[in-house]
Design a protein around this motif. Structure first.
Motif, PDB file in Angstrom:
ATOM      1  N   ASP A  76       6.784  -4.742   8.905  1.00  0.00           N
ATOM      2  CA  ASP A  76       5.846  -4.126   7.358  1.00  0.00           C
ATOM      3  C   ASP A  76       7.114  -3.493   6.525  1.00  0.00           C
ATOM      4  O   ASP A  76       6.552  -2.168   6.326  1.00  0.00           O
ATOM      5  CB  ASP A  76       5.076  -3.202   8.060  1.00  0.00           C
ATOM      6  CG  ASP A  76       3.865  -2.914   7.014  1.00  0.00           C
ATOM      7  OD1 ASP A  76       3.866  -3.639   5.986  1.00  0.00           O
ATOM      8  OD2 ASP A  76       2.969  -2.179   7.276  1.00  0.00           O
ATOM      9  N   CYS A  77       7.860  -4.329   5.941  1.00  0.00           N
ATOM     10  CA  CYS A  77       8.801  -3.852   5.039  1.00  0.00           C
ATOM     11  C   CYS A  77       8.580  -4.777   3.782  1.00  0.00           C
ATOM     12  O   CYS A  77       9.561  -4.578   3.173  1.00  0.00           O
ATOM     13  CB  CYS A  77      10.107  -3.817   5.439  1.00  0.00           C
ATOM     14  SG  CYS A  77      11.048  -2.295   4.846  1.00  0.00           S
ATOM     15  N   HIS A  78       7.800  -5.662   3.804  1.00  0.00           N
ATOM     16  CA  HIS A  78       7.652  -6.521   2.726  1.00  0.00           C
ATOM     17  C   HIS A  78       6.920  -5.964   1.462  1.00  0.00           C
ATOM     18  O   HIS A  78       6.246  -5.104   1.684  1.00  0.00           O
ATOM     19  CB  HIS A  78       6.902  -7.798   3.192  1.00  0.00           C
ATOM     20  CG  HIS A  78       5.643  -7.522   3.949  1.00  0.00           C
ATOM     21  ND1 HIS A  78       4.573  -7.345   3.528  1.00  0.00           N
ATOM     22  CD2 HIS A  78       5.616  -7.464   5.080  1.00  0.00           C
ATOM     23  CE1 HIS A  78       3.729  -7.063   4.446  1.00  0.00           C
ATOM     24  NE2 HIS A  78       4.160  -7.414   5.449  1.00  0.00           N
ATOM     25  N   ASP A  79       6.939  -6.490   0.299  1.00  0.00           N
ATOM     26  CA  ASP A  79       6.454  -5.975  -0.841  1.00  0.00           C
ATOM     27  C   ASP A  79       4.881  -5.793  -0.850  1.00  0.00           C
ATOM     28  O   ASP A  79       4.397  -6.263   0.099  1.00  0.00           O
ATOM     29  CB  ASP A  79       6.864  -6.771  -1.890  1.00  0.00           C
ATOM     30  CG  ASP A  79       6.236  -8.026  -2.377  1.00  0.00           C
ATOM     31  OD1 ASP A  79       5.579  -8.613  -1.356  1.00  0.00           O
ATOM     32  OD2 ASP A  79       6.473  -8.935  -3.255  1.00  0.00           O
ATOM     33  N   GLY A  80       4.452  -4.943  -1.948  1.00  0.00           N
ATOM     34  CA  GLY A  80       2.921  -4.912  -1.674  1.00  0.00           C
ATOM     35  C   GLY A  80       2.351  -4.534  -3.215  1.00  0.00           C
ATOM     36  O   GLY A  80       2.989  -4.622  -4.156  1.00  0.00           O
ATOM     37  N   TYR A  81       0.988  -4.672  -3.300  1.00  0.00           N
ATOM     38  CA  TYR A  81       0.273  -4.295  -4.624  1.00  0.00           C
ATOM     39  C   TYR A  81      -0.672  -3.235  -4.447  1.00  0.00           C
ATOM     40  O   TYR A  81      -1.641  -3.306  -3.564  1.00  0.00           O
ATOM     41  CB  TYR A  81      -0.423  -5.723  -4.689  1.00  0.00           C
ATOM     42  CG  TYR A  81      -1.162  -5.957  -6.048  1.00  0.00           C
ATOM     43  CD1 TYR A  81      -0.532  -5.406  -7.152  1.00  0.00           C
ATOM     44  CD2 TYR A  81      -2.394  -6.501  -6.267  1.00  0.00           C
ATOM     45  CE1 TYR A  81      -0.984  -5.621  -8.607  1.00  0.00           C
ATOM     46  CE2 TYR A  81      -2.939  -6.730  -7.149  1.00  0.00           C
ATOM     47  CZ  TYR A  81      -2.559  -6.152  -8.403  1.00  0.00           C
ATOM     48  OH  TYR A  81      -3.210  -6.317  -9.526  1.00  0.00           O
TER      49      TYR A  81
END
Length: 466
Positions: free
Chosen positions: A88-93
């Motif tokens: 859980d180190c991917h980009d987000g919104y």
């Protein structure tokens, strides 16, 4: 402009330079996270599942990234989505409390690989960038609209799949009619899971970012074969967005420093500041730690986790690690650091409660806030406060993202190959034939630069705390 107008003009459209650069860095960042996910139990389970569930047809198929075996192209995208979402180190919104890159990038790679090997079509680097931007723009707007109209907090897969359907249609060169049906099918079949249940009971299913890309590609296939799915409520009905090509939502997505749910980051930043001031803080130094924050953040809990997903969806244990080490470097998330006795002892002294001011801030601005009071064994105390506005107010630089990517990619590729891949992605719009061949070798081939996967270093124990 509206989506369908944007879709028609995109191939000849010159994207703004900052949008192009942003898309390339998101691709690079997600590839790094995928590399780490490939080494983890969840990623390997996804690869085995994809191989068990499907085989390529005589018409379409794609290789699984970093593994190299060919399966159906929706399942290749699904396996890649699981690999990314396992770490859980991917980009987000922020506004839709979800993630797009974890679905968009695996789907992009699956479609591009499928097109080249089954149709002889070599997608240009510029079109790869445009396809990725299209996925972000469509999915962002669908996520915003869904969160504004649906009463429950649902997984990102349901609206990222719609973006993937649009991206697939663009790469396949389909008509507006097929696109409309594909969007409707993706919306109807999207994985709309209950997100809060996954947070309360940590498990591998995460945020639906594996089935999102699978549904998106499958929806294109069904629409192409004559299935009808239009209209999509999130795209075509009620308050239709007319800001495509003007308001670039890809630019307001955030990057993550640590593989922990963003809801915990403001508390982690407080712990990081304390470490900078005092150095390592142990359980002997601490009497108690009180975290005051918003309701959702409190729901992450402060229990000692029992699996990798539990660590990523909690607040207490990562905060304890931060106090002990001053960082949550990616090397910490290996089996030898799990159930660290000192981190366990610190975690047992942490309590989280909802604070009215933090919850009110979240309702009004969609920014999170935490106030952490550290009560020390000598009777003194210190209170620190932080806001997660830092994601956009102090954005991560391209240099920082490249360092993060390199650290993660070096887990499976040597330094030379890691740099080669980064150089190709950073200059993707100028992709040459030599670059294309190297890219295929790096993503799918077992070659000199690849490292053998150590099955004993696949992350945490996979038992579920249910």
């Amino acid at each position: 402009m509206k989506l369908f107008e944007f879709y028609k003009e995109l191939r000849s459209l010159n994207l703004p330079p900052d949008v192009v650069q942003n898309a390339k860095m998101r691709l690079l960042d997600t590839l790094g996270v995928m590399a780490k996910g490939y080494t983890m139990q969840m990623g390997q389970s996804a690869i085995r599942s994809a191989k068990s569930m499907s085989a390529p047809s005589k018409y379409y198929g794609a290789k699984i990234v970093f593994d190299g075996q060919e399966v159906s192209w929706p399942d290749a995208a699904m396996a890649g989505g699981y690999m990314v979402d396992s770490y859980d180190c991917h980009d987000g919104y922020m506004t839709s409390r979800g993630h797009i890159g974890a679905a968009a990038v695996p789907a992009l790679l699956a479609v591009v690989d499928c097109l080249e090997r089954y149709k002889g079509i070599k997608v240009t680097g510029a079109d790869m960038v445009k396809a990725l931007v299209l996925c972000y723009e469509v999915a962002s707007r669908c996520g915003d609209k869904m969160h504004a109209t649906w009463p429950t907090y649902h997984t990102s897969g349901v609206w990222t799949g719609i973006g993937v359907a649009a991206m697939t249609c663009y790469l396949m060169g389909t008509s507006e009619c097929v696109l409309r049906h594909a969007l409707g099918l993706a919306e109807f079949h999207g994985p709309c899971g209950c997100m809060m249940r996954v947070i309360e009971y940590a498990s591998n299913i995460k945020d639906g970012l594996s089935w999102g890309p699978k549904v998106g590609i499958s929806s294109y296939v069904m629409a192409e074969q004559g299935f009808e799915g239009a209209p999509s409520e999130l795209v075509e009905l009620n308050e239709v967005s007319e800001s495509y090509g003007e308001d670039w939502l890809i630019l307001v997505h955030y990057y993550k420093r640590w593989p922990i749910c963003r809801w915990a980051h403001c508390a982690l930043l407080c712990a990081e500041r304390l470490f900078v001031e005092m150095g390592p803080v142990t359980s002997k130094d601490i009497e108690s730690i009180l975290i005051e924050t918003s309701k959702d953040s409190v729901s992450l809990g402060t229990e000692i986790p029992t699996c990798a997903d539990g660590v990523q969806y909690t607040m207490g244990y990562p905060l304890a690690l931060m106090l002990l080490r001053g960082d949550l470097h990616h090397s910490i998330f290996t089996s030898e650091h799990f159930r660290d006795p000192e981190a366990d002892a610190l975690t047992r002294k942490i309590t989280a409660v909802e604070a009215d001011d933090c919850q009110d801030l979240w309702r009004r601005t969609r920014k999170r806030k935490a106030r952490v009071t550290f009560s020390f064994s000598d009777g003194s105390s210190k209170t620190l406060e932080d806001l997660t506005g830092e994601f956009l107010d102090n954005p991560v630089s391209d240099e920082q993202l490249i360092r993060k990517y390199s650290t993660l990619m070096n887990l499976i590729l040597d330094e030379k190959s890691t740099k080669q891949l980064a150089d190709i992605v950073v200059n993707l719009e100028n992709l040459t034939e030599d670059d294309r061949l190297t890219l295929k070798e790096l993503l799918y081939g077992q070659k000199e630069g690849s490292k053998p996967l150590d099955s004993h270093a696949n992350g945490f124990h996979d038992s579920m705390n249910i």
